[in-house]
Design a protein around this motif. Structure first.
Motif, PDB file in Angstrom:
ATOM      1  N   TYR A  10      57.502  35.842 -10.041  1.00  0.00           N
ATOM      2  CA  TYR A  10      56.581  36.926 -10.369  1.00  0.00           C
ATOM      3  C   TYR A  10      56.036  36.868 -11.792  1.00  0.00           C
ATOM      4  N   ARG A  11      56.543  35.936 -12.589  1.00  0.00           N
ATOM      5  CA  ARG A  11      56.020  35.785 -13.946  1.00  0.00           C
ATOM      6  C   ARG A  11      55.592  34.343 -14.179  1.00  0.00           C
ATOM      7  N   ILE A  12      54.512  34.186 -14.964  1.00  0.00           N
ATOM      8  CA  ILE A  12      54.071  32.851 -15.332  1.00  0.00           C
ATOM      9  C   ILE A  12      54.209  32.674 -16.842  1.00  0.00           C
ATOM     10  N   ALA A  13      54.388  31.422 -17.241  1.00  0.00           N
ATOM     11  CA  ALA A  13      54.326  31.072 -18.656  1.00  0.00           C
ATOM     12  C   ALA A  13      52.847  31.076 -19.018  1.00  0.00           C
ATOM     13  N   ASP A  14      52.450  32.100 -19.728  1.00  0.00           N
ATOM     14  CA  ASP A  14      51.041  32.450 -19.881  1.00  0.00           C
ATOM     15  C   ASP A  14      50.165  31.263 -20.263  1.00  0.00           C
ATOM     16  N   ARG A  15      50.446  30.630 -21.386  1.00  0.00           N
ATOM     17  CA  ARG A  15      49.543  29.578 -21.880  1.00  0.00           C
ATOM     18  C   ARG A  15      49.656  28.280 -21.085  1.00  0.00           C
ATOM     19  N   MET A  16      50.780  28.061 -20.423  1.00  0.00           N
ATOM     20  CA  MET A  16      50.917  26.860 -19.598  1.00  0.00           C
ATOM     21  C   MET A  16      50.325  27.061 -18.204  1.00  0.00           C
ATOM     22  N   GLY A  17      50.184  28.311 -17.785  1.00  0.00           N
ATOM     23  CA  GLY A  17      49.602  28.587 -16.479  1.00  0.00           C
ATOM     24  C   GLY A  17      50.465  28.143 -15.320  1.00  0.00           C
ATOM     25  N   ILE A  18      51.784  28.220 -15.473  1.00  0.00           N
ATOM     26  CA  ILE A  18      52.701  27.830 -14.389  1.00  0.00           C
ATOM     27  C   ILE A  18      53.757  28.915 -14.206  1.00  0.00           C
ATOM     28  N   PRO A  19      54.321  29.035 -12.999  1.00  0.00           N
ATOM     29  CA  PRO A  19      55.368  30.039 -12.777  1.00  0.00           C
ATOM     30  C   PRO A  19      56.610  29.725 -13.602  1.00  0.00           C
ATOM     31  N   ILE A  20      57.294  30.776 -14.047  1.00  0.00           N
ATOM     32  CA  ILE A  20      58.610  30.632 -14.656  1.00  0.00           C
ATOM     33  C   ILE A  20      59.618  30.603 -13.503  1.00  0.00           C
ATOM     34  N   PRO A  21      60.261  29.476 -13.244  1.00  0.00           N
ATOM     35  CA  PRO A  21      61.014  29.326 -11.987  1.00  0.00           C
ATOM     36  C   PRO A  21      62.247  30.197 -11.869  1.00  0.00           C
ATOM     37  N   PHE A  22      62.859  30.573 -12.993  1.00  0.00           N
ATOM     38  CA  PHE A  22      64.113  31.308 -12.905  1.00  0.00           C
ATOM     39  C   PHE A  22      64.036  32.648 -13.627  1.00  0.00           C
ATOM     40  N   ALA A  23      62.910  33.340 -13.494  1.00  0.00           N
ATOM     41  CA  ALA A  23      62.820  34.694 -14.028  1.00  0.00           C
ATOM     42  C   ALA A  23      63.855  35.559 -13.316  1.00  0.00           C
ATOM     43  N   PRO A  24      64.483  36.507 -14.019  1.00  0.00           N
ATOM     44  CA  PRO A  24      65.563  37.314 -13.405  1.00  0.00           C
ATOM     45  C   PRO A  24      65.134  37.965 -12.095  1.00  0.00           C
ATOM     46  N   ALA A  25      65.995  37.856 -11.089  1.00  0.00           N
ATOM     47  CA  ALA A  25      65.657  38.378  -9.768  1.00  0.00           C
ATOM     48  C   ALA A  25      66.156  39.800  -9.554  1.00  0.00           C
ATOM     49  N   GLY A  26      67.112  40.262 -10.356  1.00  0.00           N
ATOM     50  CA  GLY A  26      67.694  41.575 -10.146  1.00  0.00           C
ATOM     51  C   GLY A  26      66.821  42.699 -10.681  1.00  0.00           C
ATOM     52  N   PHE A  27      66.998  43.900 -10.115  1.00  0.00           N
ATOM     53  CA  PHE A  27      66.259  45.085 -10.538  1.00  0.00           C
ATOM     54  C   PHE A  27      67.224  46.050 -11.217  1.00  0.00           C
ATOM     55  N   ASP A  28      66.717  46.791 -12.187  1.00  0.00           N
ATOM     56  CA  ASP A  28      67.522  47.849 -12.781  1.00  0.00           C
ATOM     57  C   ASP A  28      67.201  49.170 -12.081  1.00  0.00           C
ATOM     58  N   GLU A  29      67.664  50.272 -12.666  1.00  0.00           N
ATOM     59  CA  GLU A  29      67.500  51.558 -12.002  1.00  0.00           C
ATOM     60  C   GLU A  29      66.049  52.014 -11.897  1.00  0.00           C
ATOM     61  N   SER A  30      65.144  51.384 -12.663  1.00  0.00           N
ATOM     62  CA  SER A  30      63.725  51.753 -12.584  1.00  0.00           C
ATOM     63  C   SER A  30      63.119  51.370 -11.240  1.00  0.00           C
ATOM     64  N   GLY A  31      63.660  50.313 -10.624  1.00  0.00           N
ATOM     65  CA  GLY A  31      63.155  49.877  -9.330  1.00  0.00           C
ATOM     66  C   GLY A  31      61.931  48.998  -9.394  1.00  0.00           C
ATOM     67  N   PHE A  32      61.515  48.588 -10.592  1.00  0.00           N
ATOM     68  CA  PHE A  32      60.356  47.687 -10.692  1.00  0.00           C
ATOM     69  C   PHE A  32      60.526  46.757 -11.888  1.00  0.00           C
ATOM     70  N   LYS A  33      59.736  45.678 -11.875  1.00  0.00           N
ATOM     71  CA  LYS A  33      59.671  44.751 -13.002  1.00  0.00           C
ATOM     72  C   LYS A  33      58.205  44.405 -13.230  1.00  0.00           C
ATOM     73  N   GLU A  34      57.837  44.303 -14.481  1.00  0.00           N
ATOM     74  CA  GLU A  34      56.461  43.925 -14.784  1.00  0.00           C
ATOM     75  C   GLU A  34      56.227  42.469 -14.416  1.00  0.00           C
ATOM     76  N   MET A  35      55.038  42.196 -13.909  1.00  0.00           N
ATOM     77  CA  MET A  35      54.674  40.826 -13.548  1.00  0.00           C
ATOM     78  C   MET A  35      53.307  40.506 -14.142  1.00  0.00           C
ATOM     79  N   ASN A  36      53.039  39.225 -14.278  1.00  0.00           N
ATOM     80  CA  ASN A  36      51.712  38.792 -14.730  1.00  0.00           C
ATOM     81  C   ASN A  36      51.154  37.743 -13.791  1.00  0.00           C
ATOM     82  N   SER A  37      51.568  37.830 -12.541  1.00  0.00           N
ATOM     83  CA  SER A  37      51.100  36.901 -11.510  1.00  0.00           C
ATOM     84  C   SER A  37      50.746  37.711 -10.275  1.00  0.00           C
TER      85      SER A  37
END
Length: 327
Positions: free
Chosen positions: A150-177
């Protein structure tokens, strides 16, 4: 295109109306899978106001299948058969345009190889007052949790393969993809960034569209399971994530479409030549690993090189322009 500083982040107190949403599906010669998706929509509660089916010039019985659901679906069905196969990118562009012209406030896009969880729309609608670019979660074919980058390395334009998969109590995570297998997006964002770019044909189109959306608003992935994959894909289980099998066409467009990303980055002042080149190199290496480990062959590398070659022509095209905003 609106500047990133003019963001649409203010929450609203207006309750979510399911009738204001449209499900837009792209299909091509997979009527059996499409039938399962339409059956799942038939079971939905609540249902969307419209279901749009974009048929990429299928040669099977897709038309007859869609018509058989027209009376039983329980909501308005709009079927649009394209004259040629425009790829997933062209299909999603046409689907979003059709939904937008129907006056939809929310557009939920998906492929034909998923089914909707019965209360999926209610789960997405729960977040609609807070956010305008939302991604739900999916079950994989075997019922396991499908991990999406759900996140990309902005300037490289590729997905970050191991961005954290767990959710906290907010129930959401910001994404840039973004992912067109379940993107839920507000028409205000579509107005600002335009429709998806059909020039991609397949691959990178949804990542780019999600990145453009994240420049306009806070985009999120929410801890809500709303879709289930219905097609089994050969994959390598890496524990934290999976790597799927691919095809020669995907290999070609994976490399060629890096040039379209480069042009978007240039047009928005986000291009960094050394970092983007590193992203392209890592993408090439990843595809070699996919060939060797998942598909157990090195045949297909010629399509990677051909994509790089054709991409150079796109990157040198001085007439290239991004998709225009609608307002």
């Amino acid at each position: 295109m609106a500047a990133a500083s003019e963001r649409l982040d203010a929450p609203t107190t207006t309750p979510f109306d399911p009738a204001s949403a449209t499900i837009a599906v792209v299909t091509y010669n997979r009527s059996a899978l499409l039938s399962r998706l339409l059956e799942s929509i038939e079971r939905m509660d609540p249902k969307p106001g419209h279901v749009v089916i974009i048929d990429n010039a299928s040669t099977d019985d897709t038309t007859e299948l869609v018509e058989s659901f027209r009376e039983r679906l329980g909501t308005e069905l709009v079927y649009r058969r394209l004259e040629t196969n425009t790829g997933g990118s062209g299909g999603f562009s046409a689907g979003m345009q059709t939904a937008y012209e129907l006056g939809s406030t929310w557009i939920w896009v998906m492929d034909d190889d998923v089914e909707v969880i019965p209360d999926g729309l209610a789960k997405m609608g729960k977040w609609a007052p807070r956010f305008k670019s939302i991604q739900g979660r999916r079950y994989d074919f075997d019922g396991s949790e499908f991990y999406w980058q759900y996140r990309i390395a902005d300037r490289m334009g590729i997905p970050i393969p191991f961005a954290p998969a767990g959710f906290d109590e907010s129930g959401f995570k910001e994404m840039n993809s973004g992912c067109f297998e379940g993107m839920f997006i507000h028409r205000d964002i579509v107005s600002r960034i335009g429709f998806p770019d059909p020039r991609f044909f397949i691959y990178w189109d949804d990542q780019m569209y999600g990145w453009l959306a994240s420049r306009q608003t806070t985009s999120v992935i929410v801890n809500e399971f709303v879709l289930r994959r219905t097609r089994e894909i050969k994959q390598w289980d890496m524990g934290i994530r999976h790597m799927n099998a691919s095809s020669d066409a995907y290999r070609y467009y994976i490399m060629r479409n890096r040039a379209h990303i480069k042009q978007y980055y240039r047009s928005l002042g986000a291009y960094n030549a050394p970092l983007f080149a590193l992203g392209t190199t890592l993408t090439f290496a990843k595809e070699l690993i996919r060939l060797a480990v998942v598909e157990r062959t090195l045949r297909g590398t010629s399509h990677l090189f051909r994509g790089l070659r054709d991409g150079r022509r796109i990157a040198r095209d001085r007439s290239w322009r991004p998709m225009p905003p609608l307002v």
